[in-house]
Design a protein around this motif. Structure first.
Motif, PDB file in Angstrom:
ATOM      1  N   LYS A 103       7.627 -20.593 -34.510  1.00  0.00           N
ATOM      2  CA  LYS A 103       6.905 -21.770 -34.042  1.00  0.00           C
ATOM      3  C   LYS A 103       7.735 -22.985 -34.406  1.00  0.00           C
ATOM      4  CE  LYS A 103       2.643 -24.311 -34.859  1.00  0.00           C
ATOM      5  NZ  LYS A 103       1.412 -24.381 -35.654  1.00  0.00           N
TER       6      LYS A 103
ATOM      7  N   TYR B  47       0.099 -23.915 -26.623  1.00  0.00           N
ATOM      8  CA  TYR B  47      -0.050 -22.454 -26.731  1.00  0.00           C
ATOM      9  C   TYR B  47       1.336 -21.839 -26.734  1.00  0.00           C
ATOM     10  CZ  TYR B  47      -5.059 -21.355 -26.113  1.00  0.00           C
ATOM     11  OH  TYR B  47      -6.410 -21.171 -26.283  1.00  0.00           O
ATOM     12  N   SER B  49       3.404 -17.641 -26.685  1.00  0.00           N
ATOM     13  CA  SER B  49       3.224 -16.210 -26.417  1.00  0.00           C
ATOM     14  C   SER B  49       4.483 -15.469 -26.827  1.00  0.00           C
ATOM     15  CB  SER B  49       2.948 -15.991 -24.929  1.00  0.00           C
ATOM     16  OG  SER B  49       3.038 -14.622 -24.596  1.00  0.00           O
ATOM     17  N   GLU B  56      -1.057 -17.158 -28.485  1.00  0.00           N
ATOM     18  CA  GLU B  56      -1.434 -17.745 -29.772  1.00  0.00           C
ATOM     19  C   GLU B  56      -1.721 -19.218 -29.564  1.00  0.00           C
ATOM     20  OE1 GLU B  56      -0.752 -14.293 -32.227  1.00  0.00           O
ATOM     21  OE2 GLU B  56      -1.624 -16.262 -32.727  1.00  0.00           O
ATOM     22  N   LYS B  57      -2.717 -19.738 -30.254  1.00  0.00           N
ATOM     23  CA  LYS B  57      -3.008 -21.162 -30.170  1.00  0.00           C
ATOM     24  C   LYS B  57      -1.959 -21.951 -30.927  1.00  0.00           C
ATOM     25  CE  LYS B  57      -8.011 -20.700 -29.668  1.00  0.00           C
ATOM     26  NZ  LYS B  57      -9.331 -21.001 -30.260  1.00  0.00           N
TER      27      LYS B  57
END
Lengths: 116, 114
Positions: A103, B47, B49, B56-57
């Motif tokens: 992320k 979001y 992926s 996933e948020k």
């Protein structure tokens, strides 16, 4: 809560001089840091990165410095050229698994203007 | 070269409409992401992926959903568009097997909700 901050929204630098863009972060779990450059009406493009185990990475005119104790990184551009005028985003990566899931959290950006 | 293609550069929609933003990447990347860019706020993750059918948020998922039926395609859905969803939307992808693979972005979709 902004985990990655770029406190200077804009910066003007004379052509040929050094441009220094700064970025601060709060999460000590970030393991990799990247700088992206964005021109209007285009997506961001990757510029340079640094692993958290290093303190410096250099690529041509671009150098990124990382100070982990201060949770601070900076991008140096020497010499600055008119084509460097763009918005620069720093980003910090959080590894979510051993399978490469990740992320990226971005800063708010700094608009760099190179004055001819 | 990696290519991430967003189907529309500009979209104008009315409040309450259902809006689909499409993104396709051609490099067999596992990871795909949707961000929005707003002045003074930078890029914020909506979001993401890691694989087909997985999602996933991110940090601001409210008002959005996503779909990933095929590895190369990641769709962002605004269930009922509102004016505060006027923004630049950016899709990105990355390779999970390459630990230091950067994100590759599309050119963005500027959405205006009136």
């Amino acid at each position: 809560d902004q985990q990655v901050k770029q406190n200077s929204p804009s910066l003007s630098v004379q052509e040929g001089r050094i441009s220094i863009l700064n970025c601060d972060y709060t999460n000590s779990m970030f393991d990799y840091f990247l700088w992206y450059k964005k021109y209007p009406a285009e997506g961001p493009t990757f510029l340079i990165s640094i692993s958290s185990i290093k303190d410096k990475n250099e690529d041509g005119r671009f150098t990124v410095f990382l100070n982990k104790s201060a949770k601070h990184l900076s991008l140096h551009i020497v010499p600055s050229q008119p084509g460097d005028s763009a918005v620069y985003f720093c980003a910090a990566r959080l590894r979510l698994s051993n399978f490469g899931n990740e992320k990226l959290t971005f800063g708010t950006g700094t608009r760099l203007t190179i004055i001819p | 070269d990696v290519k991430v293609t967003q189907s529309s550069r500009y979209l104008v929609k009315r409040t309450g409409e259902k809006v689909f933003l499409e993104c396709v990447q051609d490099m067999d990347h596992e990871n795909m992401f949707w961000y929005r860019q707003d002045p003074g706020l930078g890029l914020r993750l909506i979001y993401f992926s890691y694989d087909v059918k997985m999602k996933e948020k991110g940090d601001i998922p409210e008002g959005y959903s996503v779909s990933r039926e095929k590895k190369e395609r990641f769709s962002l859905i605004l269930e009922s568009a509102s004016t505060n969803q006027t923004s630049m939307y950016l899709c990105a992808s990355s390779r999970s097997r390459d630990l230091n693979s950067p994100l590759h972005f599309g050119n963005g979709t500027r959405l205006t909700v009136t």
